[in-house]
Structures are given as structure tokens and as C-alpha cells.
Scaffold this motif. Structure first.
Motif, PDB file in Angstrom:
ATOM      1  N   GLY A 172     -18.491  17.212  31.616  1.00 60.16           N
ATOM      2  CA  GLY A 172     -19.101  18.103  30.637  1.00 60.16           C
ATOM      3  C   GLY A 172     -18.995  19.559  31.030  1.00 60.16           C
ATOM      4  N   VAL A 173     -17.767  20.042  31.220  1.00 59.20           N
ATOM      5  CA  VAL A 173     -17.545  21.312  31.906  1.00 59.20           C
ATOM      6  C   VAL A 173     -17.948  22.538  31.098  1.00 59.20           C
ATOM      7  N   GLY A 174     -18.325  22.382  29.836  1.00 63.03           N
ATOM      8  CA  GLY A 174     -18.697  23.550  29.035  1.00 63.03           C
ATOM      9  C   GLY A 174     -20.033  24.156  29.401  1.00 63.03           C
ATOM     10  N   GLY A 175     -20.925  23.386  30.026  1.00 62.80           N
ATOM     11  CA  GLY A 175     -22.247  23.884  30.373  1.00 62.80           C
ATOM     12  C   GLY A 175     -22.222  24.864  31.526  1.00 62.80           C
ATOM     13  N   GLY A 176     -23.338  25.581  31.720  1.00 60.30           N
ATOM     14  CA  GLY A 176     -23.398  26.632  32.721  1.00 60.30           C
ATOM     15  C   GLY A 176     -23.150  26.161  34.137  1.00 60.30           C
ATOM     16  N   VAL A 177     -23.876  25.123  34.589  1.00 59.39           N
ATOM     17  CA  VAL A 177     -23.704  24.622  35.952  1.00 59.39           C
ATOM     18  C   VAL A 177     -22.322  24.013  36.122  1.00 59.39           C
ATOM     19  N   ALA A 178     -21.889  23.221  35.156  1.00 62.72           N
ATOM     20  CA  ALA A 178     -20.596  22.552  35.255  1.00 62.72           C
ATOM     21  C   ALA A 178     -19.458  23.567  35.283  1.00 62.72           C
ATOM     22  N   VAL A 194     -11.450  18.178  34.766  1.00 65.32           N
ATOM     23  CA  VAL A 194     -12.675  18.354  33.996  1.00 65.32           C
ATOM     24  C   VAL A 194     -12.666  17.472  32.762  1.00 65.32           C
ATOM     25  N   THR A 195     -13.877  17.163  32.267  1.00 67.00           N
ATOM     26  CA  THR A 195     -13.993  16.464  30.992  1.00 67.00           C
ATOM     27  C   THR A 195     -14.671  17.386  29.986  1.00 67.00           C
ATOM     28  N   THR A 196     -14.174  17.371  28.774  1.00 69.15           N
ATOM     29  CA  THR A 196     -14.771  18.142  27.697  1.00 69.15           C
ATOM     30  C   THR A 196     -14.229  17.588  26.390  1.00 69.15           C
ATOM     31  N   SER A 197     -14.546  18.227  25.273  1.00 72.51           N
ATOM     32  CA  SER A 197     -14.014  17.812  23.971  1.00 72.51           C
ATOM     33  C   SER A 197     -13.885  19.033  23.079  1.00 72.51           C
ATOM     34  N   GLY A 198     -13.131  18.884  22.011  1.00 71.87           N
ATOM     35  CA  GLY A 198     -12.934  19.988  21.072  1.00 71.87           C
ATOM     36  C   GLY A 198     -11.712  20.808  21.436  1.00 71.87           C
ATOM     37  N   ILE A 213      -9.533  16.175  30.634  1.00 72.24           N
ATOM     38  CA  ILE A 213      -9.639  14.864  29.994  1.00 72.24           C
ATOM     39  C   ILE A 213     -10.551  15.030  28.780  1.00 72.24           C
ATOM     40  N   ASP A 214     -10.042  14.672  27.609  1.00 68.93           N
ATOM     41  CA  ASP A 214     -10.857  14.676  26.391  1.00 68.93           C
ATOM     42  C   ASP A 214     -11.664  13.385  26.383  1.00 68.93           C
ATOM     43  N   TYR A 215     -12.965  13.482  26.677  1.00 71.91           N
ATOM     44  CA  TYR A 215     -13.770  12.267  26.823  1.00 71.91           C
ATOM     45  C   TYR A 215     -13.981  11.534  25.507  1.00 71.91           C
ATOM     46  N   ARG A 216     -13.700  12.187  24.387  1.00 73.85           N
ATOM     47  CA  ARG A 216     -13.822  11.510  23.094  1.00 73.85           C
ATOM     48  C   ARG A 216     -12.569  10.692  22.767  1.00 73.85           C
ATOM     49  N   ALA A 217     -11.464  11.054  23.375  1.00 70.98           N
ATOM     50  CA  ALA A 217     -10.199  10.394  23.050  1.00 70.98           C
ATOM     51  C   ALA A 217      -9.683   9.485  24.166  1.00 70.98           C
ATOM     52  N   GLU A 218     -10.200   9.652  25.389  1.00 74.99           N
ATOM     53  CA  GLU A 218      -9.695   8.888  26.526  1.00 74.99           C
ATOM     54  C   GLU A 218     -10.829   8.209  27.281  1.00 74.99           C
ATOM     55  N   GLU A 242     -27.395   9.728  31.928  1.00 73.52           N
ATOM     56  CA  GLU A 242     -27.068   8.358  31.521  1.00 73.52           C
ATOM     57  C   GLU A 242     -25.721   8.245  30.813  1.00 73.52           C
ATOM     58  N   GLN A 243     -25.413   9.200  29.958  1.00 71.38           N
ATOM     59  CA  GLN A 243     -24.223   9.105  29.117  1.00 71.38           C
ATOM     60  C   GLN A 243     -22.935   9.059  29.927  1.00 71.38           C
ATOM     61  N   THR A 244     -22.906   9.748  31.062  1.00 68.84           N
ATOM     62  CA  THR A 244     -21.679   9.835  31.857  1.00 68.84           C
ATOM     63  C   THR A 244     -21.778   9.103  33.191  1.00 68.84           C
ATOM     64  N   TRP A 245     -22.940   8.596  33.533  1.00 68.74           N
ATOM     65  CA  TRP A 245     -23.174   8.055  34.876  1.00 68.74           C
ATOM     66  C   TRP A 245     -22.196   6.932  35.247  1.00 68.74           C
ATOM     67  N   GLY A 246     -22.042   5.957  34.366  1.00 71.49           N
ATOM     68  CA  GLY A 246     -21.144   4.846  34.652  1.00 71.49           C
ATOM     69  C   GLY A 246     -19.718   5.313  34.848  1.00 71.49           C
ATOM     70  N   ALA A 247     -19.267   6.221  33.993  1.00 74.33           N
ATOM     71  CA  ALA A 247     -17.908   6.744  34.117  1.00 74.33           C
ATOM     72  C   ALA A 247     -17.744   7.541  35.405  1.00 74.33           C
ATOM     73  N   SER A 248     -18.792   8.262  35.798  1.00 71.25           N
ATOM     74  CA  SER A 248     -18.721   9.052  37.029  1.00 71.25           C
ATOM     75  C   SER A 248     -18.557   8.137  38.239  1.00 71.25           C
ATOM     76  N   LEU A 249     -19.328   7.056  38.292  1.00 69.41           N
ATOM     77  CA  LEU A 249     -19.212   6.119  39.414  1.00 69.41           C
ATOM     78  C   LEU A 249     -17.836   5.462  39.449  1.00 69.41           C
ATOM     79  N   ARG A 250     -17.326   5.077  38.288  1.00 74.36           N
ATOM     80  CA  ARG A 250     -16.032   4.397  38.232  1.00 74.36           C
ATOM     81  C   ARG A 250     -14.861   5.346  38.484  1.00 74.36           C
ATOM     82  N   SER A 251     -15.121   6.640  38.433  1.00 72.76           N
ATOM     83  CA  SER A 251     -14.067   7.630  38.674  1.00 72.76           C
ATOM     84  C   SER A 251     -13.927   7.996  40.140  1.00 72.76           C
ATOM     85  N   LEU A 252     -14.865   7.547  40.967  1.00 70.81           N
ATOM     86  CA  LEU A 252     -14.861   7.923  42.380  1.00 70.81           C
ATOM     87  C   LEU A 252     -13.830   7.152  43.193  1.00 70.81           C
TER      88      LEU A 252
END
Length: 340
Positions: A172-178, A194-198, A213-218, A242-252
Motif C-alpha cells: 500500500g505504498v501510497g500512504g505516508g509511512v509506506a 511496491v504494491t498499489t493500484s490505479g 505490483i497492481d494488487y487489484r490485478a495480480e 488484516e487485508q494484506t497480512w496473509g499476502a505479506s507473510l506469503r511474500s517473505l
């Protein structure tokens, strides 16, 4: 003085009000606030505040920059000095403070959470919570460093430091911390995905030379494995929850590290314990950083290591509109509040 005050929960409970000017005691500093920034915790305080000891009414705002009005008993500061605020009021005496880890201070109070904050014309803080800036420092850029960039600094350079040869995934790289984490990881020499969309955001990051990585398409984990030839990321930065947690663990990668500082989409994801111990993964929690980390962050910024991205600036009276912008999917980077 004018200040943005939270009187009750919800959007209607935030307004510009007249508040008494704060009094200054020896060892403390009274500041004329110049600018501040909006952070996700501001919305949490507005809408819930659960688990944070505080009283209402409360002046909102966590970080910012100001100019010294008076500094009784503080020989290192004089009226007119420009300073950046460390977001904590800390004791300086407990075990954590003596170890140089001020965020873990036993009696720490965060501005805009436990005590009055920075969305005001004047603020008082202990001198030890202030760092002087050069007279010609860009105060807009400095104003956005205190929470987002300091948090990102500890996430990138903390318990599992990023550097040349490491792969960092930022969710979710669009946010301030990310966004800050993406910049700092690149500054460190890491390979950043990075993951983002749009289309606009994807185009922005690709123009920077960042792998997107477009998280809406991939499928994010599959895409990370494809980009890393089956290895995965050494470090994942996740403040989504919660929304990204599973993907984050599986990406490690095996032996990789997941660092989290937020739970915007929920705070109770699956722990996936089997994956943790089989692949020997580590999960680290992170909130802001120490005074030493803050000084290193400021030095890196002053040296031109990165330039904070400011999405939009608002005057003090329009903080409620800035809160709306914070939730806008089109927003990218930090939101600035100009006070003086």
C-alpha cells in the motif's frame, strides 16, 4: 490562541476553537507552531481513541515544526530558533529512556493522543523533545518527518536493516509511512517492490524506477516470487493490517522479516503460525523511533538522501477537510497543515 480541538467522537466533534495559550515552566519551551502534518492516528483519535489514556477536549495533531517563543532554563535554545518536535514527551529517567529507546518510556505521552497536540498556534514541550533546525531549513518538508518518516526509519533500519542485496516489499505504498519506507529503503540501496493500484499511482512509481505490483490485478505473493525467482522478500513493510497480512507473510523469503506499524483494515489477522516456524519468519512491531534515530533521519534529509512527498497543504482551519483527503484513495504522500 486558535486550535483544532476534539470535543467528542466523530467528524462533528472536531472544530477550530479558541483555547488558552499554554504556560511555560523551566526546562520547557513555548513554541509558535509553523506547520504540522496529518497522520492516520488523528482519524483514530477522532473516531475511537480506545486504549489511549486521554481526556476531552483535546487539541489534535502529533508532529510538526515551530519557532521558539521562550525557553526558560534551556541554555541551548533562544527565541527565534526553529525546531522540529519529537512527538513524545518522555521522562529521560526510566530504563527505556536510559537505554536510548524513548518510545518505550514508561510514562511517555504522545502529542495529540495523551496530551494536547500540534494543531495549535502555540505548544509547550520539554527542551529534550526538540531538535534545532538550520535557519534556512524547508519547514514544510521538516513538518512531515516526525511521525511517518521516523516510523518508516525504524521499520527500514531497525531490527532487520535493509541494505544492498536485500529485497524490500512495501504494501500500500501510497500512504505516508509506506511512501517514506519506499524512499528510505531505496536510499539504503535495497531492491524495492511496491504494491498499489490505479493508473496514476502505478505510473508514478514506475517513473521512479520502482517495481510495481497492481494488487487489484495480480496475486501479490505470486508476483513477488516471480520477480525474485522464487526467493521472496527479505523484509515486508505492512501498515495495512488484516487485508494484506496473509499476502505479506506469503511474500517473505525463508528467514524473512515482517514489520508492522498499523492496522487500518483490522487488527486481528490469522497468525499462520505454521508458516512462521517452518520458514523461521520474524514479525516486528514498530511505532515511531528513538531520539537517536530521529537525529539520523534529519541528517539524511538535510544531506539530500530523500525529499518528502507532500500531497497537499491545508490551513489550520481546514484540518477536517485534510482528514477527508487522508481517506481519499487518490491521496499519495503526506498532508501538510500550515499554521503560521
Amino acid at each position: 490562541m486558535k486550535a483544532i480541538v476534539l470535543h467528542e467522537r466523530g467528524r462533528a466533534g472536531v472544530s477550530l476553537c479558541d483555547m488558552p495559550c499554554p504556560e511555560c515552566q523551566p526546562g520547557w519551551v513555548r513554541l509558535r507552531m509553523i506547520a504540522a502534518s496529518v497522520n492516520r492516528v488523528d482519524l483514530y483519535m477522532r473516531d475511537s481513541g480506545a486504549g489511549i489514556t486521554h481526556d476531552l477536549p483535546l487539541i489534535m495533531g502529533v508532529d510538526g515544526v515551530g519557532e521558539v517563543i521562550e525557553a526558560p532554563g534551556c541554555p541551548g535554545l533562544v527565541p527565534g530558533d526553529r525546531v522540529i518536535l519529537y512527538p513524545y514527551e518522555f521522562c529521560g529517567r526510566c530504563r527505556s529512556c536510559l537505554a536510548g529507546d524513548q518510545p518505550l518510556c514508561h510514562s511517555a505521552r504522545i502529542l495529540g493522543e495523551h496530551r494536547h497536540g500540534t494543531f495549535a498556534e502555540e505548544v509547550v514541550l520539554p527542551a529534550r523533545s526538540l531538535i534545532r533546525l538550520a535557519p534556512d531549513a524547508d519547514m514544510d518538508q521538516a513538518a512531515v518527518l516526525g511521525v511517518a518518516y521516523l516510523t518508516a526509519w525504524r521499520m527500514v533500519f531497525g531490527k532487520s536493516p535493509a541494505g544492498p542485496g536485500s529485497v524490500v516489499l512495501v504494501q500500500g505504498v501510497g500512504g505516508g509511512v509506506a511512501y517514506a519506507a519506499m524512499q528510505l529503503a531505496r536510499m539504503a540501496g535495497a531492491r524495492v517492490i511496491v504494491t498499489t493500484s490505479g493508473a496514476t499511482k502505478i505510473g508514478h512509481f514506475r517513473a521512479l524506477g520502482v517495481e510495481v505490483i497492481d494488487y487489484r490485478a495480480e496475486d501479490v505473493p505470486k508476483a513477488v516470487l516471480r520477480l525474485t525467482y522464487g526467493e521472496g522478500a527479505d523484509l515486508v513493510i505492512d501498515n495495512v493490517g488484516e487485508q494484506t497480512w496473509g499476502a505479506s507473510l506469503r511474500s517473505l523469503a525463508r528467514g524473512g522479516h515482517l514489520v508492522t506499524c498499523g492496522a487500518t483494515t483490522g487488527a486481528h489477522p490469522s497468525a499462520d503460525i505454521q508458516r512462521l516456524f517452518v520458514r523461521q519468519l520474524s514479525i516486528h512491531g514498530s511505532t515511531m523511533g528513538s531520539m537517536d534515530e530521529f537525529r539520523r533521519l534529519i541528517r539524511a534529509w538535510e544531506a539530500g538522501g530523500f525529499t518528502p512527498l507532500i500531497d497537499r497543504a491545508f490551513p489550520l482551519a481546514e484540518v477536517p477537510a485534510a482528514y477527508d483527503r487522508l481517506d481519499d484513495p487518490a491521496r499519495m504522500g503526506k498532508l501538510l497543515i500550515r499554521i503560521a
